[in-house]
Design a protein around this motif. Structure first.
Motif, PDB file in Angstrom:
ATOM      1  N   GLN A 214      71.056  25.158  27.443  1.00  0.00           N
ATOM      2  CA  GLN A 214      72.106  24.548  28.257  1.00  0.00           C
ATOM      3  C   GLN A 214      71.652  24.480  29.713  1.00  0.00           C
ATOM      4  O   GLN A 214      70.965  25.373  30.204  1.00  0.00           O
ATOM      5  N   LEU A 215      72.043  23.415  30.394  1.00  0.00           N
ATOM      6  CA  LEU A 215      71.689  23.228  31.792  1.00  0.00           C
ATOM      7  C   LEU A 215      72.888  23.474  32.697  1.00  0.00           C
ATOM      8  O   LEU A 215      74.011  23.082  32.374  1.00  0.00           O
ATOM      9  N   ALA A 216      72.641  24.128  33.810  1.00  0.00           N
ATOM     10  CA  ALA A 216      73.687  24.309  34.808  1.00  0.00           C
ATOM     11  C   ALA A 216      73.949  22.989  35.527  1.00  0.00           C
ATOM     12  O   ALA A 216      73.080  22.113  35.571  1.00  0.00           O
ATOM     13  N   PRO A 217      75.134  22.816  36.111  1.00  0.00           N
ATOM     14  CA  PRO A 217      75.373  21.642  36.952  1.00  0.00           C
ATOM     15  C   PRO A 217      74.372  21.637  38.105  1.00  0.00           C
ATOM     16  O   PRO A 217      73.982  22.695  38.593  1.00  0.00           O
ATOM     17  N   THR A 218      73.934  20.458  38.508  1.00  0.00           N
ATOM     18  CA  THR A 218      72.899  20.396  39.545  1.00  0.00           C
ATOM     19  C   THR A 218      73.494  20.274  40.942  1.00  0.00           C
ATOM     20  O   THR A 218      74.540  19.665  41.142  1.00  0.00           O
ATOM     21  N   LEU A 219      72.801  20.889  41.897  1.00  0.00           N
ATOM     22  CA  LEU A 219      73.119  20.753  43.314  1.00  0.00           C
ATOM     23  C   LEU A 219      71.975  19.990  43.967  1.00  0.00           C
ATOM     24  O   LEU A 219      70.799  20.292  43.737  1.00  0.00           O
ATOM     25  N   ASP A 220      72.311  19.003  44.795  1.00  0.00           N
ATOM     26  CA  ASP A 220      71.283  18.181  45.440  1.00  0.00           C
ATOM     27  C   ASP A 220      70.281  19.024  46.225  1.00  0.00           C
ATOM     28  O   ASP A 220      69.099  18.675  46.328  1.00  0.00           O
ATOM     29  N   ALA A 221      70.757  20.129  46.767  1.00  0.00           N
ATOM     30  CA  ALA A 221      69.887  20.977  47.584  1.00  0.00           C
ATOM     31  C   ALA A 221      68.681  21.483  46.812  1.00  0.00           C
ATOM     32  O   ALA A 221      67.642  21.818  47.410  1.00  0.00           O
ATOM     33  N   TYR A 222      68.764  21.513  45.478  1.00  0.00           N
ATOM     34  CA  TYR A 222      67.674  22.051  44.657  1.00  0.00           C
ATOM     35  C   TYR A 222      66.797  20.966  44.045  1.00  0.00           C
ATOM     36  O   TYR A 222      65.928  21.277  43.221  1.00  0.00           O
ATOM     37  N   ASP A 223      66.989  19.727  44.464  1.00  0.00           N
ATOM     38  CA  ASP A 223      66.201  18.646  43.870  1.00  0.00           C
ATOM     39  C   ASP A 223      64.704  18.817  44.103  1.00  0.00           C
ATOM     40  O   ASP A 223      63.892  18.373  43.282  1.00  0.00           O
ATOM     41  N   ALA A 224      64.321  19.450  45.202  1.00  0.00           N
ATOM     42  CA  ALA A 224      62.903  19.668  45.493  1.00  0.00           C
ATOM     43  C   ALA A 224      62.450  21.082  45.122  1.00  0.00           C
ATOM     44  O   ALA A 224      61.314  21.463  45.393  1.00  0.00           O
ATOM     45  N   SER A 225      63.317  21.825  44.494  1.00  0.00           N
ATOM     46  CA  SER A 225      62.998  23.211  44.135  1.00  0.00           C
ATOM     47  C   SER A 225      62.149  23.264  42.864  1.00  0.00           C
ATOM     48  O   SER A 225      62.290  22.414  41.971  1.00  0.00           O
ATOM     49  N   PRO A 226      61.296  24.273  42.721  1.00  0.00           N
ATOM     50  CA  PRO A 226      60.553  24.461  41.467  1.00  0.00           C
ATOM     51  C   PRO A 226      61.466  24.649  40.256  1.00  0.00           C
ATOM     52  O   PRO A 226      61.028  24.467  39.116  1.00  0.00           O
ATOM     53  N   SER A 227      62.735  25.001  40.489  1.00  0.00           N
ATOM     54  CA  SER A 227      63.655  25.202  39.369  1.00  0.00           C
ATOM     55  C   SER A 227      63.889  23.918  38.581  1.00  0.00           C
ATOM     56  O   SER A 227      64.278  23.967  37.400  1.00  0.00           O
ATOM     57  N   ARG A 228      63.628  22.762  39.194  1.00  0.00           N
ATOM     58  CA  ARG A 228      63.829  21.491  38.487  1.00  0.00           C
ATOM     59  C   ARG A 228      62.827  21.306  37.339  1.00  0.00           C
ATOM     60  O   ARG A 228      62.996  20.423  36.506  1.00  0.00           O
ATOM     61  N   MET A 229      61.813  22.156  37.299  1.00  0.00           N
ATOM     62  CA  MET A 229      60.852  22.087  36.206  1.00  0.00           C
ATOM     63  C   MET A 229      61.551  22.176  34.852  1.00  0.00           C
ATOM     64  O   MET A 229      61.217  21.438  33.922  1.00  0.00           O
ATOM     65  N   VAL A 230      62.560  23.055  34.729  1.00  0.00           N
ATOM     66  CA  VAL A 230      63.206  23.221  33.426  1.00  0.00           C
ATOM     67  C   VAL A 230      64.002  21.977  33.049  1.00  0.00           C
ATOM     68  O   VAL A 230      64.085  21.622  31.868  1.00  0.00           O
TER      69      VAL A 230
END
Length: 301
Positions: free
Chosen positions: A192-208
């Motif tokens: 399951q994916l958490a809701p996204t926050l724009d602030a994390y679009d450039a974060s390494p967490s977007r890998m998942v």
């Protein structure tokens, strides 16, 4: 081979389903739990009395002990308890809702803990048995975007490591299973994916997010081979504490464990500098804390 009795959570899909099918095909009996009993109709029709099923959602912890008690009563003797049910919650920690955090922990960690606690009195009473806990390479390594999943897997590894030492004298063996990526439906159904926050679009967490969305790179692990090794492990004495499955699991865990050990070694003098100065006679005193009475390297030098 004498048929054996197994209790397995989460037999509707993935490793649990494959394990149940392999065991039933060889003549063993399986007590399996699912959240929706209808998904077991086909296997139940084929194997009849070999397969006992019960509805169980591990996040509903109050129901766990009753289901375990009923399974042992129905089969009479269960040699192997497999804590398999769980899922992955992915995304940056800040993105997850409080409800998602609670459900992930209740299912993967609290549910697994309570399942094992419920099984232990039965295993002690019958003179032994085995516990297989599905962990992950994510129980020894960590990646951005998997913080809550890692929290549950690292947590259950610490729990079972301690429990294994507590119950060894009762003839109960405990094994942590640490698979890498396998071609089950984990990535595209269970995760399951958490809701996204724009602030994390450039974060390494977007890998998942990209991994779950991308079907072009299948996982390397063969789940049927992995399950066969899990099943075979119950014949090993003593029970292996951990089993890594998959080339990715081996390489990822080796790299991260090696880096952690190297960082710890660099802090040896710093860590030891915080002790009180030794007093006369201390060299002959037992260490204040040492599992199995074994001193650490720092204490023995």
């Amino acid at each position: 081979m004498t048929p054996r009795n197994w209790f397995i959570t989460g037999v509707s899909s993935g490793f649990g389903r494959i394990m149940a099918e392999q065991l039933l095909a060889r003549g063993d009996r399986v007590a399996g739990t699912v959240r929706n009993l209808s998904v077991m109709d086909e296997l139940k029709a084929k194997y009849r009395s070999q397969l006992w099923c019960a509805k169980l959602d591990l996040s509903e912890t109050a129901a766990i002990r009753g289901v375990v008690d009923r399974a042992f009563a129905a089969l009479g003797h269960i040699e192997m308890v497999v804590s398999n049910a769980g899922y992955g919650l992915m995304g940056a920690a800040e993105e997850m809702t409080d409800e998602q955090v609670r459900h992930q922990i209740d299912t993967n960690l609290v549910g697994s803990i309570q399942l094992i606690r419920a099984a232990l009195p039965h295993l002690r009473a019958q003179g032994g048995g085995r516990i297989l806990q599905l962990s992950s390479m994510g129980g020894q390594a960590a990646f951005p975007g998997g913080s809550l999943y890692h929290a549950t897997k690292w947590g259950i590894e610490g729990f079972l490591d301690a429990v294994a030492q507590e119950v060894e004298g009762f003839g109960i063996g405990c094994t942590l299973i640490e698979p890498g990526g396998a071609r089950t439906d984990f990535r595209h159904r269970s995760a399951q994916l958490a809701p996204t926050l724009d602030a994390y679009d450039a974060s390494p967490s977007r890998m998942v997010n990209r991994i779950i969305a991308d079907d072009s790179h299948p996982s390397p692990g063969d789940p049927a081979k992995m399950v066969a090794i899990m099943i075979a492990s119950i014949d090993e004495t003593p029970a292996p504490r951990r089993i890594a499955l998959g080339s990715d699991a081996y390489h990822v865990m080796y790299a991260q464990l090696s880096a952690r050990l190297a960082a710890l070694e660099q802090q040896r003098e710093l860590a030891c500098s915080t002790d009180f100065p030794p007093e006369e006679g201390d060299e002959n005193a037992p260490p204040w804390f040492a599992p199995n009475g074994v001193r650490s390297n720092a204490e023995s030098q």
